[in-house]
Write a protein that holds these residues in place. Structure first.
Motif, PDB file in Angstrom:
ATOM      1  N   ALA A   1       2.054  -2.929  -6.635  1.00 48.88           N
ATOM      2  CA  ALA A   1       2.948  -3.297  -7.730  1.00 48.88           C
ATOM      3  C   ALA A   1       3.197  -2.107  -8.647  1.00 48.88           C
ATOM      4  N   LEU A   2       4.378  -2.072  -9.253  1.00 46.77           N
ATOM      5  CA  LEU A   2       4.694  -1.035 -10.230  1.00 46.77           C
ATOM      6  C   LEU A   2       4.003  -1.360 -11.556  1.00 46.77           C
ATOM      7  N   PHE A   3       3.497  -0.317 -12.219  1.00 48.94           N
ATOM      8  CA  PHE A   3       2.868  -0.512 -13.525  1.00 48.94           C
ATOM      9  C   PHE A   3       2.950   0.791 -14.309  1.00 48.94           C
ATOM     10  N   ASN A   4       2.796   0.690 -15.629  1.00 51.35           N
ATOM     11  CA  ASN A   4       2.779   1.870 -16.484  1.00 51.35           C
ATOM     12  C   ASN A   4       1.439   2.570 -16.309  1.00 51.35           C
ATOM     13  N   PHE A   5       1.477   3.796 -15.817  1.00 52.80           N
ATOM     14  CA  PHE A   5       0.264   4.555 -15.516  1.00 52.80           C
ATOM     15  C   PHE A   5      -0.454   4.920 -16.805  1.00 52.80           C
ATOM     16  N   ASP A   6      -1.756   4.590 -16.846  1.00 56.30           N
ATOM     17  CA  ASP A   6      -2.569   4.910 -18.024  1.00 56.30           C
ATOM     18  C   ASP A   6      -3.837   5.670 -17.645  1.00 56.30           C
ATOM     19  N   GLY A   7      -3.815   6.345 -16.507  1.00 52.69           N
ATOM     20  CA  GLY A   7      -4.968   7.122 -16.070  1.00 52.69           C
ATOM     21  C   GLY A   7      -5.712   6.491 -14.912  1.00 52.69           C
ATOM     22  N   SER A   8      -5.546   5.209 -14.708  1.00 56.15           N
ATOM     23  CA  SER A   8      -6.196   4.508 -13.610  1.00 56.15           C
ATOM     24  C   SER A   8      -5.181   4.292 -12.487  1.00 56.15           C
ATOM     25  N   PRO A   9      -5.599   4.462 -11.232  1.00 59.75           N
ATOM     26  CA  PRO A   9      -4.655   4.242 -10.132  1.00 59.75           C
ATOM     27  C   PRO A   9      -4.398   2.764  -9.840  1.00 59.75           C
TER      28      PRO A   9
ATOM     29  N   CYS B   1      -3.342  -1.234 -11.180  1.00 58.66           N
ATOM     30  CA  CYS B   1      -2.638  -1.990 -12.212  1.00 58.66           C
ATOM     31  C   CYS B   1      -3.668  -2.808 -12.998  1.00 58.66           C
ATOM     32  N   PRO B   2      -3.313  -3.272 -14.193  1.00 63.88           N
ATOM     33  CA  PRO B   2      -4.274  -4.036 -15.002  1.00 63.88           C
ATOM     34  C   PRO B   2      -4.852  -5.259 -14.285  1.00 63.88           C
ATOM     35  N   LYS B   3      -4.044  -5.951 -13.492  1.00 61.78           N
ATOM     36  CA  LYS B   3      -4.509  -7.142 -12.773  1.00 61.78           C
ATOM     37  C   LYS B   3      -5.584  -6.767 -11.743  1.00 61.78           C
ATOM     38  N   CYS B   4      -5.328  -5.733 -10.951  1.00 68.10           N
ATOM     39  CA  CYS B   4      -6.299  -5.295  -9.940  1.00 68.10           C
ATOM     40  C   CYS B   4      -7.538  -4.692 -10.596  1.00 68.10           C
ATOM     41  N   ARG B   5      -7.358  -4.024 -11.716  1.00 67.98           N
ATOM     42  CA  ARG B   5      -8.501  -3.461 -12.429  1.00 67.98           C
ATOM     43  C   ARG B   5      -9.443  -4.569 -12.900  1.00 67.98           C
ATOM     44  N   ARG B   6      -8.875  -5.681 -13.396  1.00 67.70           N
ATOM     45  CA  ARG B   6      -9.704  -6.833 -13.794  1.00 67.70           C
ATOM     46  C   ARG B   6     -10.463  -7.396 -12.600  1.00 67.70           C
ATOM     47  N   LYS B   7      -9.774  -7.499 -11.447  1.00 65.45           N
ATOM     48  CA  LYS B   7     -10.431  -7.992 -10.234  1.00 65.45           C
ATOM     49  C   LYS B   7     -11.593  -7.082  -9.840  1.00 65.45           C
ATOM     50  N   MET B   8     -11.392  -5.764  -9.935  1.00 66.43           N
ATOM     51  CA  MET B   8     -12.450  -4.814  -9.590  1.00 66.43           C
ATOM     52  C   MET B   8     -13.630  -4.933 -10.551  1.00 66.43           C
ATOM     53  N   GLU B   9     -13.358  -5.130 -11.815  1.00 64.35           N
ATOM     54  CA  GLU B   9     -14.435  -5.282 -12.794  1.00 64.35           C
ATOM     55  C   GLU B   9     -15.219  -6.568 -12.531  1.00 64.35           C
ATOM     56  N   GLU B  10     -14.534  -7.624 -12.103  1.00 60.14           N
ATOM     57  CA  GLU B  10     -15.220  -8.864 -11.738  1.00 60.14           C
ATOM     58  C   GLU B  10     -16.120  -8.639 -10.520  1.00 60.14           C
ATOM     59  N   LYS B  11     -15.597  -7.914  -9.520  1.00 52.23           N
ATOM     60  CA  LYS B  11     -16.405  -7.596  -8.335  1.00 52.23           C
ATOM     61  C   LYS B  11     -17.614  -6.750  -8.725  1.00 52.23           C
ATOM     62  N   PHE B  12     -17.399  -5.792  -9.631  1.00 50.30           N
ATOM     63  CA  PHE B  12     -18.499  -4.942 -10.088  1.00 50.30           C
ATOM     64  C   PHE B  12     -19.583  -5.782 -10.750  1.00 50.30           C
TER      65      PHE B  12
ATOM     66  N   MET C   1       7.259   7.614 -20.240  1.00 54.25           N
ATOM     67  CA  MET C   1       6.256   6.746 -19.670  1.00 54.25           C
ATOM     68  C   MET C   1       6.241   6.940 -18.164  1.00 54.25           C
ATOM     69  N   ASP C   2       5.074   7.109 -17.606  1.00 52.17           N
ATOM     70  CA  ASP C   2       4.903   7.342 -16.182  1.00 52.17           C
ATOM     71  C   ASP C   2       4.682   6.009 -15.470  1.00 52.17           C
ATOM     72  N   VAL C   3       5.518   5.699 -14.502  1.00 52.37           N
ATOM     73  CA  VAL C   3       5.418   4.452 -13.746  1.00 52.37           C
ATOM     74  C   VAL C   3       4.955   4.788 -12.333  1.00 52.37           C
ATOM     75  N   ARG C   4       3.948   4.061 -11.860  1.00 50.31           N
ATOM     76  CA  ARG C   4       3.400   4.307 -10.516  1.00 50.31           C
ATOM     77  C   ARG C   4       3.146   2.998  -9.789  1.00 50.31           C
ATOM     78  N   ASN C   5       2.843   3.123  -8.503  1.00 46.47           N
ATOM     79  CA  ASN C   5       2.466   1.962  -7.699  1.00 46.47           C
ATOM     80  C   ASN C   5       0.952   1.822  -7.698  1.00 46.47           C
ATOM     81  N   CYS C   6       0.477   0.579  -7.768  1.00 49.96           N
ATOM     82  CA  CYS C   6      -0.952   0.277  -7.731  1.00 49.96           C
ATOM     83  C   CYS C   6      -1.491   0.609  -6.350  1.00 49.96           C
ATOM     84  N   LYS C   7      -2.668   1.211  -6.289  1.00 50.40           N
ATOM     85  CA  LYS C   7      -3.286   1.583  -5.010  1.00 50.40           C
ATOM     86  C   LYS C   7      -3.734   0.359  -4.207  1.00 50.40           C
TER      87      LYS C   7
END
Length: 133
Positions: free
Chosen positions: A11-19, A21-32, A1-7
């Motif tokens: 925060a550390l998170f399990n990398f799934d192709g997106s730079p 983390c799930p929390k920040c990704r949700r925030k970005m989708e809300e902004k979108f 499992m690849d662990v990376r820092n959120c851009k």
């Protein structure tokens, strides 16, 4: 499992192709969603007005436009250029003609080779040999 820092948050998170983390990704989708609703209600707004009203950086708006997630109307005055030929476009990375050209070249690349069904020629001398010891 690849662990990376959120851009965004670091925060550390399990990398799934997106730079992000799930929390920040949700925030970005809300902004979108907020940006998309604003553009639908105000189709002639420029990118700077959309950025100010929705509090989303212009750089992020341009990224969404390049990803073809957002599209501004012709009245907004936003025009970006095709990355290949420089033609004016409203969304994406390439104009329709460049997309068509690239599609054709990819199709030609993966099409079956012509004349590839001929049997290979073998010569009489092409056979296995053994070394005597």
């Amino acid at each position: 499992m690849d662990v990376r820092n959120c851009k965004m948050c670091g925060a550390l998170f399990n990398f799934d192709g997106s730079p992000l983390c799930p929390k920040c990704r949700r925030k970005m989708e809300e902004k979108f969603s907020v940006v998309k609703e604003y553009i639908l209600k105000n189709p002639s707004s420029s990118i700077s007005v959309v950025s100010e009203e929705t509090e989303v950086p212009i750089q992020q708006l341009k990224r969404w436009i390049r990803e073809e997630r957002l599209s501004f109307s012709k009245e907004s005055g936003l025009v970006i250029q095709c990355e290949k030929c420089g033609a004016p476009i409203l969304t994406g990375r390439f104009c329709k003609e460049c997309k068509r050209t690239m599609t054709r070249s990819f199709e030609n690349l993966y099409s079956s080779p012509k004349g590839g069904n001929e049997p290979k020629r073998t010569s009489e001398n092409a056979r296995m040999r053994f070394i005597d010891k």
